[in-house]
Structures are given as structure tokens and as C-alpha cells.
Design a protein around this motif. Structure first.
Motif, PDB file in Angstrom:
ATOM      1  N   SER A  97     -77.332 -67.160   0.562  1.00 55.81           N
ATOM      2  CA  SER A  97     -77.027 -67.882   1.797  1.00 55.81           C
ATOM      3  C   SER A  97     -75.699 -67.424   2.391  1.00 55.81           C
ATOM      4  O   SER A  97     -75.531 -67.371   3.617  1.00 55.81           O
ATOM      5  N   SER A 113     -84.728 -75.844   6.263  1.00 50.60           N
ATOM      6  CA  SER A 113     -85.418 -75.168   5.172  1.00 50.60           C
ATOM      7  C   SER A 113     -86.784 -75.806   4.983  1.00 50.60           C
ATOM      8  O   SER A 113     -86.884 -77.046   4.909  1.00 50.60           O
ATOM      9  N   SER A 117     -85.549 -70.811  -1.933  1.00 57.71           N
ATOM     10  CA  SER A 117     -86.381 -71.318  -0.848  1.00 57.71           C
ATOM     11  C   SER A 117     -85.985 -70.637   0.440  1.00 57.71           C
ATOM     12  O   SER A 117     -84.860 -70.147   0.577  1.00 57.71           O
ATOM     13  N   LEU A 157     -84.860 -70.222   4.392  1.00 54.34           N
ATOM     14  CA  LEU A 157     -83.864 -70.900   5.221  1.00 54.34           C
ATOM     15  C   LEU A 157     -83.827 -70.229   6.579  1.00 54.34           C
ATOM     16  O   LEU A 157     -83.867 -69.003   6.668  1.00 54.34           O
TER      17      LEU A 157
END
Length: 470
Positions: free
Chosen positions: A168, A344, A273, A275
């Protein structure tokens, strides 16, 4: 305030720290008193009395950050921040922090795109001690290869840990790099690894001599002190320092007006996951017209500030498309700001429906603005936050320091809650229409690598790469 929950609360987020004298607030929530004065050498001093405990927070802020670095030397501002602890003739390497700890205090430092700050929290009767230490290294830093080169390795490892090993954070870094085509805000505060690993002692000394001088600094003292007490000590320790150069205006390459949206997709096996994160180039508090930046703060809170916000209710509660969704406004830049949204998908979900629903929410607010109830609730939330934040002396000091190094004033800080209270529905609608233009945006998508185990690693969370580096 709607902002990156993982990042440092920067300057204009820090403005939320101040309480307001609006009628709904109790007397105990009135805004703090602050005074400012100048030393003869041009160093600005801010004093924020807080007599609840016999402690002080002492901060020295320099008007220099990663956006002021020479071409090809990204990361030098942050690297020098590390090297400022490497000693002087009076205080050898390691002595600064050791002396602070021996006197029951704590210290640290951080660098952002527009400023570098050093702080100590200590008993009030040690304030002269920390001023002596800080004033000494403002002009007498001694750097040698035997401590510079190992510290460069420390910075390289910090980059690996905080950025290279965090998908991220990598996405946030790439997003900044495409949001800004020309302005130096496109560079990461910690620097590009390809340039960090070439930084030298000579680079650090040159940067130090170019930017570290009293007239380029702001001293902020919050705590159990009076203006007269601080002034006497500041003149004794900082006032005797001569400026080593003439401070010049910070002139940076200006960002051209955006004409097309930009997009980047990062696929990483470490991402647990997907995003989606989008940033819009916006005004900052230093560059905004009247009420514009305040309206963006209100808009960010209403769109994505919590469980009652539009994005959360629509994507998470009603449509059940997202695990989380939110928005933020970063208005602390000297030259510009940014407005962001993110979301998300739920486990097994796709990014595309989440992005489509975010777009629908943004179009709705651009067309129709907020409701009266949303405006009232959002302003009450922002103002109420100031009450709780007042208990943190360090955050109070940071709000003034960050403001004064990014183009705003002590009075701007004190007036902020009243200006939030004055924001109208028309202000928010106008700010949304101007800022939420897709041509002003950069969109980043983080995807797990095909075949990667579902649910592995930490959940992907939005990252703002302009958060200060410590």
C-alpha cells in the motif's frame, strides 16, 4: 478530520487540535492562548501556555523538506534529519538523546515535504537544557564518514521496511509520482532508493549549510511556561546565533494545470486484498480562496470520515461492496493540497464495482452538494474533535509549527474552528465541483498477484506517502 488513519496528522489536520469558542462548547473547550514574537536574528517563537502539568514540549521547525532538495538528491532532507543526532564538538555522537533521557525526557524528529522538525518533551526546569542542545546543533554539526555512511544504511533499511515491503505504501508512492508531473511533491520524502544509496557526507553538509539557520526556523514551546520565561531562554540560547546565510523564498517548479486523468495498477503477491485509491490535485490552506480549504475539510469528513459518512454507508452498509471506504483532505502543502477517496472490496469482490460506486457518490455530491443535516453533523464532529485533541500538548505544538512552515499564521490556526463553523452548503458544493474533476486525478489500484493465497498478509490499507518520515 478525514485523513489517512495510518499516517501522521499533518499541519492542517493539526488545526483540528484547537478548540473553538462557538456557543455549543463548554468554557473548558475554549481555544488555547498562544503568543508569538521574533528574535533579533529572525527566528520566530510561538508560546502556548498549558499549566496542567510541569512539563514542556519544545520543537524547532525548519522551513525545508523533501520538496526543497536538489535534483538527483532525493531523501537528503530526511537523511540530514538522522545525521543531526551525530554530534557536535561539545556533544559527541549519541550525547544529545542520552542527555535528554538522563533528564527524564524524550526526543525525536520527522521530515515532510515542506518542513523538518525536532522535538523534546521534558520537565519545565530542563527547558534551558534542551534549548542549549538544539541551538548547538543548529550551527555546529560535525559529520564524519564513519558515522554518516552507517546511518545511510539505516535510512536504506527504513525505506525497505516502511515502503518497499508494504504494497500500500508502494502504491501511495506511485500515486504521488503520477499526480504531480513537474512539482517536487512527486518525490517520496524518504527518497528514491537509487538516489538515497548515493548520498554522501558532502551532500549532507551542503544541505545543512544551505537551510539550517535561525531565520529559517520556528521555535514552538507548549507547556507550563509563560511568554516571558520562554523569551528569556530563547534569547539566551538562540538569540545569540548569527545567521550563516540569507534566507531566500522557496521557489519551486509549479505544477501545470491537469488536462487528463492518470492511472497506475500495482500487482503484488504480498497484498492481502485489492484496494482502489484516488487522489485529486487541490488547493491547500496556503493557496486557497476564502472558505475553500475549510469546505474541503468538511467535504472529506462528510464523504468518508466514519461509519455515518456517505461512502461508508453506501459501499459498506447498503451495497455491501466494500470492506471499508473513506476520504481525506490533505491541505498542509505550501504549494498545493490533495483530496483523496479509497475503498477495498469485500473478500472475493472486484475493484470495478467499488470504483463505480465511489464515482456515483462523488457525482451525486458534485451535483447536489450535502444536506443541511450532513453539514451540521460534520461541522459538529470536526469541532468536537478539537476538544479531545487539546489534551495532547505535543499535537498542539505541532499544529502551530506545521502551519508556520507551510504558509499560514498563528492567527490562522486560532481562527480555524470559527472558519469551519462558517462553511456553508454553497461553499462545499463549489469546492466539490472544482476539485472532484476527473482530469485532476490520479487513480491507483492494488491487486494481489494471480494465484496468491486468499487472505494472506496484512489487509491493504490506503497510504499517503506525504506522511512525515521519522
Amino acid at each position: 478530520m478525514s485523513f489517512n488513519r495510518r499516517g501522521f496528522i499533518a499541519a492542517l489536520a493539526g488545526l483540528c487540535l484547537l478548540a473553538v469558542s462557538a456557543p455549543p462548547l463548554p468554557a473548558s473547550a475554549q481555544q488555547p492562548y498562544a503568543e508569538t514574537f521574533m528574535l533579533g536574528n529572525g527566528m520566530q517563537v510561538v508560546v502556548i501556555p498549558d499549566h496542567r502539568a510541569p512539563v514542556v514540549t519544545h520543537m524547532v521547525w525548519y522551513r525545508v523538506g523533501s520538496a526543497d532538495e536538489p535534483q538527483g538528491k532525493s531523501g537528503i532532507a530526511h537523511f540530514l534529519e538522522h545525521l543531526m543526532f551525530k554530534g557536535t564538538t561539545r556533544f559527541p555522537p549519541g550525547a544529545f538523546s542520552r542527555i535528554i533521557r538522563e533528564n527524564g525526557g524524550e526526543d525525536n524528529a520527522f521530515t515532510s515535504k515542506d518542513y523538518t522538525a525536532y522535538f523534546q518533551r521534558i520537565a519545565k526546569d530542563r527547558l534551558g537544557l534542551v534549548m542549549d542542545l538544539e541551538a548547538d546543533r543548529m550551527q555546529n554539526l560535525v559529520l564524519k564518514d564513519e558515522n554518516v555512511l552507517p546511518e545511510r544504511k539505516v535510512v536504506e533499511e527504513e525505506r525497505r521496511e516502511r515502503t518497499d515491503n508494504d504494497p500500500s505504501s508502494l502504491l501511495g508512492e506511485q500515486l504521488d509520482a503520477i499526480l504531480y508531473l513537474a512539482h517536487p511533491y512527486r518525490k517520496p520524502v524518504i527518497g528514491w532508493m537509487s538516489e538515497v544509496n548515493k548520498l554522501t557526507r558532502e551532500d549532507a553538509i551542503a544541505f545543512y549549510k544551505q537551510h539550517y539557520t535561525p531565520a529559517n526556523a520556528v521555535l514552538v514551546v507548549a507547556g507550563d511556561v509563560t511568554k516571558d520565561e520562554v523569551k528569556k531562554l530563547a534569547e539566551e540560547h538562540y538569540g545569540k546565533l548569527a545567521n550563516t546565510f540569507d534566507v531566500q523564498p522557496r521557489v519551486r517548479t509549479q505544477e501545470p494545470d491537469p488536462i487528463a486523468p492518470r492511472r497506475v495498477t500495482l500487482t503484488d503477491a504480498r497484498a492481502a486484498s485489492p484496494l482502489i485509491q484516488r487522489s485529486y490535485l487541490s488547493v491547500s490552506y496556503a493557496t486557497a480562496a476564502k472558505s475553500e480549504a475549510e469546505a474541503l475539510d468538511v467535504l472529506a469528513e462528510a464523504l468518508g470520515g466514519g461509519a455515518t459518512s456517505r461512502l461508508y454507508k453506501k459501499l459498506v452498509v447498503e451495497k455491501r461492496l466494500a470492506s471499508y471506504a473513506g476520504a481525506w483532505y490533505s491541505g498542509d502543502g505550501l504549494d498545493s493540497g490533495s483530496f483523496g477517496v479509497y475503498g477495498s472490496p469485500v473478500p472475493g469482490g472486484k475493484v470495478e464495482p467499488v470504483e463505480a460506486e465511489i464515482d456515483a457518490v462523488l457525482e451525486e455530491v458534485k451535483a447536489n452538494g450535502l444536506t443541511e443535516d450532513e453539514l451540521k453533523r460534520t461541522k459538529a464532529t470536526l469541532i468536537a474533535d478539537t476538544i479531545y485533541a487539546r489534551d495532547n500538548q505535543g499535537r498542539l505544538a505541532r499544529s502551530f509549527g506545521s502551519a508556520l512552515t507551510t504558509g499560514t499564521t498563528v492567527q490562522d490556526v486560532l481562527d480555524w474552528p470559527a472558519r469551519i463553523e462558517a462553511v456553508t452548503l454553497e461553499d462545499v458544493k463549489a469546492a466539490a465541483a472544482k476539485t472532484l474533476d476527473i482530469r485532476r486525478s490520479a487513480t491507483g489500484v492494488l491487486l494481489p498477484a494471480p494465484g496468491a493465497p486468499a487472505g494472506g498478509g496484512e489487509p491493504a490499507m490506503p497510504s499517503m506517502s506525504n506522511s512525515p518520515e521519522q
